[in-house]
Write a protein that holds these residues in place. Structure first.
Motif, PDB file in Angstrom:
ATOM      1  N   ALA A  33       0.825  -1.206   0.000  1.00 18.92           N
ATOM      2  CA  ALA A  33       0.000   0.000   0.000  1.00 18.92           C
ATOM      3  C   ALA A  33       0.862   1.261   0.000  1.00 18.92           C
ATOM      4  CB  ALA A  33      -0.938  -0.012   1.209  1.00 18.92           C
ATOM      5  N   VAL A  34       1.924   1.270   0.807  1.00 21.14           N
ATOM      6  CA  VAL A  34       2.803   2.436   0.835  1.00 21.14           C
ATOM      7  C   VAL A  34       3.558   2.577  -0.482  1.00 21.14           C
ATOM      8  CG1 VAL A  34       4.804   3.478   1.958  1.00 21.14           C
ATOM      9  CG2 VAL A  34       3.027   2.434   3.342  1.00 21.14           C
ATOM     10  N   GLU A  35       3.987   1.461  -1.060  1.00 23.57           N
ATOM     11  CA  GLU A  35       4.673   1.522  -2.357  1.00 23.57           C
ATOM     12  C   GLU A  35       3.755   2.113  -3.420  1.00 23.57           C
ATOM     13  OE1 GLU A  35       7.787   1.053  -2.917  1.00 23.57           O
ATOM     14  OE2 GLU A  35       8.248   0.316  -0.907  1.00 23.57           O
ATOM     15  N   TYR A  36       2.478   1.741  -3.386  1.00 19.12           N
ATOM     16  CA  TYR A  36       1.508   2.322  -4.315  1.00 19.12           C
ATOM     17  C   TYR A  36       1.418   3.835  -4.134  1.00 19.12           C
ATOM     18  CZ  TYR A  36      -0.390  -2.279  -5.687  1.00 19.12           C
ATOM     19  OH  TYR A  36      -0.559  -3.542  -6.195  1.00 19.12           O
ATOM     20  N   GLU A  37       1.405   4.284  -2.877  1.00 16.79           N
ATOM     21  CA  GLU A  37       1.308   5.722  -2.608  1.00 16.79           C
ATOM     22  C   GLU A  37       2.564   6.444  -3.080  1.00 16.79           C
ATOM     23  OE1 GLU A  37      -0.168   9.378  -1.437  1.00 16.79           O
ATOM     24  OE2 GLU A  37      -1.183   7.452  -1.718  1.00 16.79           O
ATOM     25  N   ILE A  38       3.719   5.854  -2.854  1.00 15.20           N
ATOM     26  CA  ILE A  38       4.973   6.465  -3.305  1.00 15.20           C
ATOM     27  C   ILE A  38       4.966   6.623  -4.821  1.00 15.20           C
ATOM     28  CG2 ILE A  38       7.467   6.092  -3.534  1.00 15.20           C
ATOM     29  CD1 ILE A  38       7.330   4.698  -0.762  1.00 15.20           C
ATOM     30  N   GLU A  39       4.558   5.574  -5.534  1.00 14.74           N
ATOM     31  CA  GLU A  39       4.520   5.644  -6.992  1.00 14.74           C
ATOM     32  C   GLU A  39       3.472   6.643  -7.474  1.00 14.74           C
ATOM     33  OE1 GLU A  39       3.985   2.759 -10.945  1.00 14.74           O
ATOM     34  OE2 GLU A  39       4.040   1.865  -8.940  1.00 14.74           O
ATOM     35  N   ALA A  40       2.313   6.670  -6.798  1.00 14.48           N
ATOM     36  CA  ALA A  40       1.251   7.600  -7.189  1.00 14.48           C
ATOM     37  C   ALA A  40       1.720   9.045  -7.050  1.00 14.48           C
ATOM     38  CB  ALA A  40       0.005   7.358  -6.342  1.00 14.48           C
ATOM     39  N   GLN A  41       2.383   9.362  -5.942  1.00 14.10           N
ATOM     40  CA  GLN A  41       2.857  10.735  -5.758  1.00 14.10           C
ATOM     41  C   GLN A  41       3.923  11.095  -6.781  1.00 14.10           C
ATOM     42  OE1 GLN A  41       3.612  12.253  -1.870  1.00 14.10           O
ATOM     43  NE2 GLN A  41       2.066  10.998  -0.878  1.00 14.10           N
ATOM     44  N   THR A  42       4.752  10.130  -7.151  1.00 16.99           N
ATOM     45  CA  THR A  42       5.759  10.367  -8.191  1.00 16.99           C
ATOM     46  C   THR A  42       5.092  10.689  -9.521  1.00 16.99           C
ATOM     47  OG1 THR A  42       7.338   8.877  -7.098  1.00 16.99           O
ATOM     48  CG2 THR A  42       7.720   9.362  -9.423  1.00 16.99           C
ATOM     49  N   LEU A  43       4.051   9.947  -9.876  1.00 22.59           N
ATOM     50  CA  LEU A  43       3.349  10.172 -11.138  1.00 22.59           C
ATOM     51  C   LEU A  43       2.653  11.538 -11.148  1.00 22.59           C
ATOM     52  CD1 LEU A  43       1.780   6.620 -11.607  1.00 22.59           C
ATOM     53  CD2 LEU A  43       3.573   7.651 -13.018  1.00 22.59           C
ATOM     54  N   ILE A  44       2.067  11.927 -10.014  1.00 22.02           N
ATOM     55  CA  ILE A  44       1.411  13.239  -9.941  1.00 22.02           C
ATOM     56  C   ILE A  44       2.431  14.352 -10.117  1.00 22.02           C
ATOM     57  CG2 ILE A  44       0.181  14.825  -8.398  1.00 22.02           C
ATOM     58  CD1 ILE A  44      -1.255  12.331  -7.248  1.00 22.02           C
ATOM     59  N   ARG A  45       3.588  14.216  -9.500  1.00 28.29           N
ATOM     60  CA  ARG A  45       4.625  15.239  -9.673  1.00 28.29           C
ATOM     61  C   ARG A  45       5.091  15.318 -11.122  1.00 28.29           C
ATOM     62  NH1 ARG A  45       6.168  13.486  -4.412  1.00 28.29           N
ATOM     63  NH2 ARG A  45       7.585  11.935  -5.289  1.00 28.29           N
ATOM     64  N   LYS A  46       5.209  14.175 -11.797  1.00 29.02           N
ATOM     65  CA  LYS A  46       5.592  14.179 -13.213  1.00 29.02           C
ATOM     66  C   LYS A  46       4.550  14.914 -14.052  1.00 29.02           C
ATOM     67  CE  LYS A  46       8.400   9.956 -13.407  1.00 29.02           C
ATOM     68  NZ  LYS A  46       8.496   8.571 -13.947  1.00 29.02           N
ATOM     69  N   LEU A  96      -0.860  10.019 -16.840  1.00 28.69           N
ATOM     70  CA  LEU A  96      -0.105   9.963 -15.585  1.00 28.69           C
ATOM     71  C   LEU A  96      -1.029  10.063 -14.372  1.00 28.69           C
ATOM     72  CD1 LEU A  96       2.872  12.285 -16.581  1.00 28.69           C
ATOM     73  CD2 LEU A  96       3.050   9.852 -16.049  1.00 28.69           C
ATOM     74  N   ILE A  97      -1.965  10.992 -14.416  1.00 25.35           N
ATOM     75  CA  ILE A  97      -2.879  11.175 -13.280  1.00 25.35           C
ATOM     76  C   ILE A  97      -3.802   9.969 -13.139  1.00 25.35           C
ATOM     77  CG2 ILE A  97      -4.765  12.578 -12.360  1.00 25.35           C
ATOM     78  CD1 ILE A  97      -2.029  13.915 -12.173  1.00 25.35           C
ATOM     79  N   ARG A  98      -4.280   9.443 -14.243  1.00 23.33           N
ATOM     80  CA  ARG A  98      -5.182   8.281 -14.179  1.00 23.33           C
ATOM     81  C   ARG A  98      -4.480   7.088 -13.530  1.00 23.33           C
ATOM     82  NH1 ARG A  98      -8.103   7.647 -19.606  1.00 23.33           N
ATOM     83  NH2 ARG A  98      -9.106   9.522 -18.743  1.00 23.33           N
ATOM     84  N   LYS A  99      -3.233   6.841 -13.918  1.00 24.04           N
ATOM     85  CA  LYS A  99      -2.483   5.742 -13.323  1.00 24.04           C
ATOM     86  C   LYS A  99      -2.249   5.986 -11.828  1.00 24.04           C
ATOM     87  CE  LYS A  99       0.151   2.090 -12.986  1.00 24.04           C
ATOM     88  NZ  LYS A  99      -0.475   0.736 -12.910  1.00 24.04           N
ATOM     89  N   ALA A 100      -1.950   7.242 -11.470  1.00 22.12           N
ATOM     90  CA  ALA A 100      -1.698   7.569 -10.062  1.00 22.12           C
ATOM     91  C   ALA A 100      -2.906   7.244  -9.200  1.00 22.12           C
ATOM     92  CB  ALA A 100      -1.330   9.046  -9.927  1.00 22.12           C
ATOM     93  N   PHE A 101      -4.103   7.590  -9.669  1.00 22.82           N
ATOM     94  CA  PHE A 101      -5.284   7.379  -8.831  1.00 22.82           C
ATOM     95  C   PHE A 101      -5.799   5.942  -8.901  1.00 22.82           C
ATOM     96  CE2 PHE A 101      -4.975  11.892  -8.590  1.00 22.82           C
ATOM     97  CZ  PHE A 101      -5.451  12.170  -7.320  1.00 22.82           C
ATOM     98  N   GLN A 102      -5.401   5.201  -9.910  1.00 24.85           N
ATOM     99  CA  GLN A 102      -5.643   3.751  -9.872  1.00 24.85           C
ATOM    100  C   GLN A 102      -4.815   3.125  -8.758  1.00 24.85           C
ATOM    101  OE1 GLN A 102      -4.618   2.638 -13.878  1.00 24.85           O
ATOM    102  NE2 GLN A 102      -6.650   3.086 -14.704  1.00 24.85           N
TER     103      GLN A 102
END
Length: 473
Positions: A203-216, A438-444
């Motif tokens: 779950a935390v790894e998902y959040e880390i990746e999601a925040q990275t994608l949002i920043r991109k 990028l945003i769609r993947k982040a929120f998935q």
């Protein structure tokens, strides 16, 4: 109804005569012991301290992250870009050793919003320090549990009930370090501890990746603006003509602040920009009355999370907000919130933006606006994800909101017609598609994270005592 007795020798903290205060020790603990479930005393298997007691000056410019107690949410650490001064200097961080924390420490709020906890991960929080309102728990190598299991237990109903039985304070609740060290942590079967731990880690790894994608996505949007927003500096004195005041009918210094005015002008010059009201329909949440609020330990399965402006966490709605509401209280509420809706706070803490995920099923308060693109805007290539990305930039959503906010008595308020005046820059179609992806993947990923946390909640419900009201839930 569950009936139990407590002798006068068992009364604690000033002979506190609140039945729910003893619910853990007289019901849950005894039934877990009857089922053969072992437990450990937290202080025997961990080192527990709190953060820095001295005042350290904060700033918004940069340095080392310095957390507030409110930044600790259930299973995650949140940064509030609207009201936080989130940094201290590197020098202060080096001087105040008590504020230091280590990778995979469990951070738990012990004052105010007591009991919310998360595992510290530098990968998404960055280097950080804590004040005295937060405790950090470092598990010893001999501990039969993991940091992830511990924070998941703190998040469970059994954990909440036990913490409630250890709290002191009248106006502000407090969980002292002494009482925190005495907490009992029930031990699930080893396989369940492993499963809970794995779910929390993923779950935390998902959040880390999601925040990275949002920043991109935000970086791509900045690239398309064709100017550098940070080059525009604030002017500390300026004049406004009476005709300008009369035309705008907004007697607020922020509306004429040259930082906000110049940024808006550059956006119009460099990009095609449209008022928000031209491309979206805006609806708002509802008020259900504080008499209908339920806390987590009182929640039934059919109750829905009630999302207030403080419950938008890391660009999404908090999975574990402060309050829930029952179906009976929602009979008159006709919200039609769906996945992909952009939400924007317009009362109190104004300018927080989020995106609703597939995993969300909640009720929004009236301080939150629900933004949905019109059919013609969708046909032109705009997407909900692009709209979210634009509003998430401080120079667009933040500046635009602050500029148009007025204070009614003591409460800041952004009226809908002024929210509609926010300018949204339109990028080239290809760039909008890239940002959308990028945003769609982040929120998935964010939705998947919530699914894992819900799974852990169900595991705890199955392995711990579920008596009395808990059985009904």
């Amino acid at each position: 109804m569950k009936i139990f007795t407590a002798s006068t020798t068992e009364l604690r903290f000033g002979d506190r005569l609140v039945p729910s205060f003893y619910y853990y020790t007289k019901v849950i603990r005894e039934e877990n012991q009857a089922r053969g479930m072992e437990s450990l005393i937290l202080g025997e298997y961990s080192d527990i301290s709190d953060g820095e007691h001295s005042h350290i000056p904060r700033n918004k410019k940069g340095g080392i992250r310095y957390l507030y107690g409110r930044n600790i949410k259930e299973g995650i650490i949140d940064f509030d870009g609207v009201s936080d001064d989130p940094y201290i200097t590197e020098l202060d961080y080096k001087c105040y050793l008590r504020c230091h924390i280590r990778q995979k420490d469990v951070l738990i709020a012990i004052y105010g919003t007591v009991g919310k906890s998360a595992v510290y991960r530098e990968e998404y929080v960055g280097k950080a320090g804590i004040p005295r309102h937060i405790a950090n728990i470092t598990l010893k190598n001999s501990a039969p549990i993991t940091p992830e299991y511990l924070t998941a237990y703190f998040r469970s109903k059994a954990g909440k009930r036990q913490m409630f039985s250890f709290m002191t304070g009248n106006i502000q609740q407090l969980l002292s370090l002494k009482n925190l060290r005495e907490l009992e942590v029930p031990l699930a079967q080893k396989e369940l501890i492993r499963q809970i731990t794995e779910n929390e880690k993923i779950a935390v790894e998902y959040e880390i990746e999601a925040q990275t994608l949002i920043r991109k996505a935000q970086e791509k949007l900045y690239e398309g603006l064709q100017f550098e927003p940070k080059e525009i500096k604030r002017e500390f004195s300026f004049g406004v003509s009476f005709s300008e005041l009369r035309e705008s009918n907004l007697w607020s210094v922020n509306y004429y602040d040259r930082l906000y005015v110049k940024t808006a002008k550059r956006l119009e010059e460099c990009n095609q920009a449209v008022p928000l009201g031209m491309i979206v329909n805006i609806s708002r949440g509802d008020e259900v009355g504080s008499e209908n609020y339920k806390e987590f330990i009182e929640r039934n399965r059919e109750d829905k999370p009630f999302i207030r402006t403080s419950d938008i966490v890391n660009w999404e709605v908090d999975l574990y907000p402060d309050y829930y509401v029952s179906a009976d209280a929602l009979e008159e509420v006709k919200q039609r919130v769906k996945a992909g809706d952009v939400i924007f706070t317009k009362d109190g803490k104004i300018g927080c933006v989020g995106l609703v995920t597939e995993a969300d099923d909640m009720v929004l308060s009236s301080g939150i606006g629900i933004l949905r693109l019109k059919e013609e805007a969708l046909a032109s290539g705009l997407t909900q994800e692009y709209l979210f990305a634009a509003l998430s930039l401080p120079e667009i959503g933040g500046y635009g909101a602050v500029r148009r906010t007025v204070v009614a008595s003591t409460i800041p308020h952004l009226r809908e017609e002024r929210l509609k005046a926010l300018e949204i820059p339109l990028e080239e179609p290809e760039r909008m598609r890239e940002i959308t992806a990028l945003i769609r993947k982040a929120f998935q990923l964010k939705a998947a994270r919530k699914t894992l946390l819900k799974e852990n909640e169900q595991i705890f419900e199955g392995c711990f005592s579920q008596t009395g009201r808990d059985k009904e839930q």
